[in-house]
Design a protein around this motif. Structure first.
Motif, short mmCIF file in Angstrom:
data_model
loop_
_atom_site.label_atom_id
_atom_site.label_comp_id
_atom_site.label_asym_id
_atom_site.label_seq_id
_atom_site.Cartn_x
_atom_site.Cartn_y
_atom_site.Cartn_z
N ALA A 160 -0.70 18.87 80.65
CA ALA A 160 -0.93 20.22 80.13
C ALA A 160 -1.09 21.25 81.24
O ALA A 160 -0.55 22.35 81.16
N GLN A 161 -1.82 20.91 82.30
CA GLN A 161 -2.06 21.91 83.35
C GLN A 161 -1.69 21.44 84.75
O GLN A 161 -1.82 22.19 85.71
N GLY A 162 -1.22 20.22 84.88
CA GLY A 162 -0.74 19.73 86.16
C GLY A 162 -1.77 18.99 86.99
O GLY A 162 -1.42 18.31 87.95
N PHE A 163 -3.06 19.07 86.61
CA PHE A 163 -4.10 18.44 87.43
C PHE A 163 -5.40 18.37 86.63
O PHE A 163 -5.53 18.98 85.56
N ILE A 164 -6.36 17.63 87.19
CA ILE A 164 -7.72 17.64 86.69
C ILE A 164 -8.65 18.02 87.84
O ILE A 164 -8.29 17.87 89.01
N THR A 165 -9.81 18.55 87.52
CA THR A 165 -10.80 18.88 88.55
C THR A 165 -12.01 17.97 88.35
O THR A 165 -12.37 17.63 87.23
N VAL A 166 -12.63 17.62 89.47
CA VAL A 166 -13.79 16.73 89.44
C VAL A 166 -14.87 17.29 90.34
O VAL A 166 -14.59 17.71 91.47
N SER A 167 -16.10 17.29 89.85
CA SER A 167 -17.25 17.72 90.65
C SER A 167 -18.14 16.51 90.89
O SER A 167 -18.53 15.83 89.95
N GLU A 168 -18.45 16.26 92.16
CA GLU A 168 -19.34 15.16 92.53
C GLU A 168 -20.54 15.78 93.26
O GLU A 168 -20.46 16.11 94.44
N PRO A 169 -21.68 15.97 92.58
CA PRO A 169 -22.81 16.70 93.17
C PRO A 169 -23.65 15.92 94.16
O PRO A 169 -24.45 16.50 94.88
N ALA A 170 -23.48 14.59 94.20
CA ALA A 170 -24.22 13.76 95.14
C ALA A 170 -23.26 12.69 95.64
O ALA A 170 -23.29 11.54 95.20
N ALA A 171 -22.41 13.08 96.57
CA ALA A 171 -21.24 12.26 96.93
C ALA A 171 -21.58 11.03 97.74
O ALA A 171 -20.81 10.07 97.74
N GLY A 172 -22.71 11.02 98.45
CA GLY A 172 -22.98 9.90 99.34
C GLY A 172 -21.86 9.77 100.36
O GLY A 172 -21.41 10.75 100.94
N ALA A 173 -21.40 8.55 100.57
CA ALA A 173 -20.29 8.32 101.49
C ALA A 173 -18.93 8.49 100.81
O ALA A 173 -17.90 8.22 101.42
N GLY A 174 -18.92 8.93 99.56
CA GLY A 174 -17.65 9.20 98.87
C GLY A 174 -17.10 8.06 98.07
O GLY A 174 -15.96 8.14 97.58
N GLY A 175 -17.87 7.00 97.88
CA GLY A 175 -17.35 5.81 97.20
C GLY A 175 -16.88 6.07 95.79
O GLY A 175 -15.85 5.54 95.36
N MET A 176 -17.61 6.89 95.02
CA MET A 176 -17.22 7.15 93.64
C MET A 176 -15.93 7.97 93.58
O MET A 176 -15.08 7.76 92.70
N VAL A 177 -15.77 8.90 94.53
CA VAL A 177 -14.54 9.70 94.57
C VAL A 177 -13.35 8.80 94.89
O VAL A 177 -12.26 8.95 94.32
N LEU A 178 -13.52 7.85 95.80
CA LEU A 178 -12.44 6.92 96.14
C LEU A 178 -12.05 6.10 94.91
O LEU A 178 -10.87 5.90 94.64
N ALA A 179 -13.06 5.62 94.19
CA ALA A 179 -12.78 4.82 92.99
C ALA A 179 -12.05 5.65 91.94
O ALA A 179 -11.13 5.16 91.27
N LEU A 180 -12.42 6.91 91.81
CA LEU A 180 -11.75 7.79 90.86
C LEU A 180 -10.29 8.00 91.25
O LEU A 180 -9.40 7.99 90.40
N ALA A 181 -10.04 8.19 92.55
CA ALA A 181 -8.66 8.35 93.02
C ALA A 181 -7.84 7.10 92.74
O ALA A 181 -6.67 7.18 92.32
N ASP A 182 -8.45 5.93 92.93
CA ASP A 182 -7.74 4.68 92.64
C ASP A 182 -7.44 4.55 91.14
O ASP A 182 -6.36 4.11 90.75
N ALA A 183 -8.42 4.96 90.30
CA ALA A 183 -8.21 4.90 88.86
C ALA A 183 -7.09 5.84 88.44
O ALA A 183 -6.25 5.51 87.60
N LEU A 184 -7.07 7.03 89.03
CA LEU A 184 -6.02 8.00 88.71
C LEU A 184 -4.66 7.49 89.17
O LEU A 184 -3.66 7.60 88.44
N GLU A 185 -4.62 6.91 90.35
CA GLU A 185 -3.36 6.38 90.89
C GLU A 185 -2.84 5.24 90.03
O GLU A 185 -1.61 5.09 89.86
N SER A 186 -3.74 4.46 89.46
CA SER A 186 -3.30 3.35 88.60
C SER A 186 -2.63 3.86 87.33
O SER A 186 -1.89 3.12 86.68
N GLN A 187 -2.88 5.13 86.97
CA GLN A 187 -2.22 5.74 85.82
C GLN A 187 -0.92 6.44 86.21
O GLN A 187 -0.27 7.07 85.38
#
Length: 264
Positions: free
Chosen positions: A131-158
């Motif tokens: 619909a819009q070409g992308f999604i946006t994600v806010s991570e308010p407590a990123a730590g070392a970024g592990g959750m963002v990496l997992a999200l990118a992997d989940a998106l890539e799997s789609q």
């Protein structure tokens, strides 16, 4: 089970001058890697100068320059592991050497747990991306970024590219873990901005775009343009309403009507 690249990284840490602990060396490595990566990604000349100065200050912390020359080997290990996906590399290293501060709420979340949460949270992103070409994600407590990496992997799997189809805004309060988050999010090829700041007070101490940010901007422009346009329209409507109210108060309208429109 410890990832082979993590084991190799830990061996490299043990080759440094023993005048510093592994945690000190690791944090200096992360700051130097952050400076090197963010300097290449930033479009701002003054930020490039600051990053260069910070990098050289870290170099000055190593009396034995052979230690500085080991950094490229460690950087190569990190980049190869992170870019391939499927691992929270820096987070795992930090956990192995005790570089996380439990007093600040820093705990290592195994990648498999982060990936499960990411799959559940993301769901099927295809409809929104189409619909819009992308999604946006806010991570308010990123730590070392592990959750963002997992999200990118989940998106890539789609079937979607994290550089083209996602914009992440990741905030981390601790300066040392901010460096870790930036290294991982940028190296993984995720478009967005990483912020050293406080999500509660909205303070911002430092921020940097990832290397993939220009790719995203080239395709989609500002990811928040619609929200900004809506905010501008709302502000304009508010000012117009106030102007009408002031005009009514100066008019000869009945006192009862004027009281309804009383404003500051």
């Amino acid at each position: 089970m410890t990832h082979p690249a993590v084991t190799a990284f830990l061996r490299a840490l043990d080759q440094f001058d023993r005048s510093k602990t592994r945690t000190e060396i690791f944090r200096l490595f992360c700051e130097m890697a952050y400076c090197a990566l963010a300097k290449r990604a930033t479009p701002f000349a003054d930020q490039r100068d600051r990053l260069e100065a910070d990098y050289m200050a870290c170099v000055g912390r190593f009396p034995n320059k052979d230690d500085v020359r080991r950094m490229p080997e460690m950087m190569a290990l990190s980049i190869e592991a992170i870019a391939g996906g499927g691992i929270d590399f820096i987070g795992q290293v930090a956990a192995e050497i005790g570089a996380l501060d439990a007093g600040l709420g820093q705990f290592f979340t195994p990648y498999e747990v982060s990936r499960l949460i990411a799959d559940m949270s993301l769901g099927d992103a295809r409809a929104q991306i189409e619909a819009q070409g992308f999604i946006t994600v806010s991570e308010p407590a990123a730590g070392a970024g592990g959750m963002v990496l997992a999200l990118a992997d989940a998106l890539e799997s789609q079937g979607f590219d994290p550089a083209r189809h996602i914009w992440v805004e990741a905030v981390e309060l601790s300066r040392s873990t901010y460096h870790m988050a930036y290294i991982q999010i940028s190296t993984r090829g995720i478009a967005g901005g990483v912020i050293n700041g406080n999500s509660l007070s909205l303070e911002v101490f430092e921020q940097a775009y990832t290397a993939a940010a220009p790719v995203f901007f080239g395709l989609h422009g500002d990811p928040f343009s619609k929200q900004k346009d809506a905010a501008r329209r709302a502000a304009q409507a508010y000012e117009e309403a106030r102007a009408r109210a002031r005009e009514l108060l100066r008019s000869t309208a009945p006192v009862q009507a004027r009281a309804v429109w009383q404003c500051d």
